[in-house]
Design an enzyme around this catalytic site. Structure first.
Site, short mmCIF file in Angstrom:
data_model
loop_
_atom_site.label_atom_id
_atom_site.label_comp_id
_atom_site.label_asym_id
_atom_site.label_seq_id
_atom_site.Cartn_x
_atom_site.Cartn_y
_atom_site.Cartn_z
CG ASN A 120 119.46 -17.49 -18.57
OD1 ASN A 120 119.46 -17.24 -17.38
ND2 ASN A 120 119.06 -17.17 -19.37
CG HIS B 216 118.72 -12.06 -17.23
ND1 HIS B 216 119.15 -13.10 -16.44
CD2 HIS B 216 117.82 -12.87 -18.20
CE1 HIS B 216 118.72 -14.21 -16.98
NE2 HIS B 216 118.09 -13.86 -18.11
CB CYS C 158 114.98 -13.03 -16.73
SG CYS C 158 114.41 -14.69 -17.40
#
Lengths: 80, 373
Positions: free
Chosen positions: B297, B267, B119
């Site tokens: 994500n 992120h 991330c």
């Protein structure tokens, strides 16, 4: 925020009708008390009071009363 | 925490690629239930994700890179640096960046290597490539950042399956004396590794047959030791405790106030996470880019994908931007920079078809049909 207002906030987190939570409930008996609700409770408390609760402390709670105790110092009627 | 300043390097273009295969919240409702998925979607803000069944990180990054290099008009032998940020490499060895150098036909003079971060990886990667170029001897660099994290999710893990998507990206950087600065703030707290990790597959825990089995675990999730483990509450706590400070420090180091910033591109952990981080850091919600819908994500690719999807104005305009990577490690890195005008092609959709492996057909790997006794 008063204790009653916190109950209503917990109603919202647990997706329960307003007025459902009265303080004596056991979390294990609430279907929507799960990992998602733990995350929501931590975020909500952060938004309301500016504190970041430790996830293990939240998970150790067995009742709504235990949850309220975590933030009692921030309630206007915390000692009630 | 450390802050740094990198001068004379310019980001000239950025491209991203996703698999053309998608999964929807309705698809997941079959396993997790309709009501449960409604709760999850309300939280994470994702109803459609791009996912790979076959494509690897390199496939996605190369598709993005081929498009970007064509639009930039850069010759392949003009690339001096190729850094690949990923936690889902094609093979345990060699580095995916080396495979990509060969597959794309980049010159042999290129420095190519991988960075194992998720991330926070995009911003760390920018810092590394920019620092190499700022040394003055190298002129052009490519940062690839991508992951196929959906392939590492246990199908029964409600916390990660509806959230994770797959994507690859490439960012082109160039030595450019007089270009602005990248102001960087970064840090690490490895004590957080326990909350987000994969158990099997490294030398501490080589994969064995038992690691492939899906086993019911005490956290309520059925997963194998090859699947990703994530403690969502700890991730949130980490983000609330660290991201606002990271932003504050990088703004101070850049000598910017909040009002100077046009966009915050974090992120893309989840909609819930970003809204709470923004609130906790007192950042105007309208400046915080949200680009989870349609993608999910996507780990190290999420920041460039968010730029590609939401900040198309950068094709013609210059904006003050704060990039913020945070997550697995725990690891975090933010960068304040002026970005644009950029070459920014539309997001590339790659057919999710079986790909030919790099080594599997090697004669040495073929089984002996009549083993020598």
């Amino acid at each position: 925020m008063t204790r009653q207002e916190l109950y209503e906030t917990i109603d919202d987190i647990l997706e329960l009708p307003v007025g459902t939570i009265r303080g004596g409930e056991l979390l294990a008996e609430i279907k929507t008390w799960d990992s998602l609700a733990v995350v929501s409770f931590i975020a909500t408390v952060n938004g309301l009071f500016g504190v970041v609760l430790s996830p293990p402390r939240v998970r150790e709670c067995t009742s709504v009363q235990d949850l309220v105790a975590l933030v009692a110092d921030h309630l206007t009627d915390g000692a009630a | 925490m450390t802050t740094a300043r990198i001068d004379d390097v310019r980001i000239v273009g950025l491209a991203t690629a996703v698999p053309d295969r998608t999964r929807t919240a309705d698809d997941e409702a079959a396993r997790f239930g309709v009501e449960e998925m409604q709760r999850v979607v309300k939280n994470i803000g994702v109803t459609v994700r791009s996912v790979a069944e076959h494509l690897c990180t390199s496939d996605l990054c190369v598709a993005a890179a081929e498009r970007l290099l064509a639009e930039l008009g850069w010759a392949k032998d003009s690339i001096d640096v190729l850094v690949m940020v990923t936690q889902t490499p094609d093979y345990p060895s060699p580095a995916t960046a080396c495979l990509v150098q060969n597959r794309m036909g980049l010159g042999r003079a290129v420095a190519a290597f991988d960075i194992n971060l998720g991330c926070s990886g995009y911003t760390y990667g920018l810092q590394v490539v920019a620092s190499m170029l700022a040394g003055g001897r190298l002129r052009r660099g490519l940062l690839m950042a991508g992951d196929t994290v959906s392939r590492a999710a246990s199908p029964s893990d409600r916390a990660v399956v509806p959230l994770f998507g797959d994507a690859g990206s490439v960012t082109a950087l160039e030595l450019s004396p007089g270009a602005g600065s990248l102001i960087v703030d970064f840090g690490t707290d490895g004590a957080g590794g326990i909350h987000l990790h994969t158990v099997a597959g490294g030398s501490k825990h080589p994969t064995c047959a038992a690691d492939l089995l899906d086993v019911p675990r005490r956290d309520g999730v059925t997963r194998s030791n090859q699947h990703t483990y994530m403690n969502g509450a700890e991730v949130l706590t980490f983000a609330l405790q660290n991201v606002p400070g990271m932003v504050k420090r990088v703004l101070e180091a850049a000598n910017w106030s909040e009002s100077n910033v046009d966009h915050y591109v974090f992120h893309q952990a989840s909609q819930f996470m970003l809204k709470n981080v923004a609130r906790s850091g007192r950042l105007p919600p309208a400046k915080v880019v949200l680009a989870l819908q349609g993608y999910g994500n996507t780990s190290s690719a999420s920041i460039p994908l968010a730029i590609n999807d939401q900040l198309t104005a950068l094709r013609s305009e210059r904006r003050r931007v704060v990039l913020g990577g945070f997550g697995i490690g725990w690891s975090w890195c933010s960068i304040a920079l002026e970005l644009g005008p950029l070459v920014l092609p539309d997001v590339v959709r790659v057919p999710d078809e079986p790909m030919v492996g790099d080594f599997e057909s090697l004669e040495a790997h073929q089984p002996v049909s009549d083993p020598v006794r």
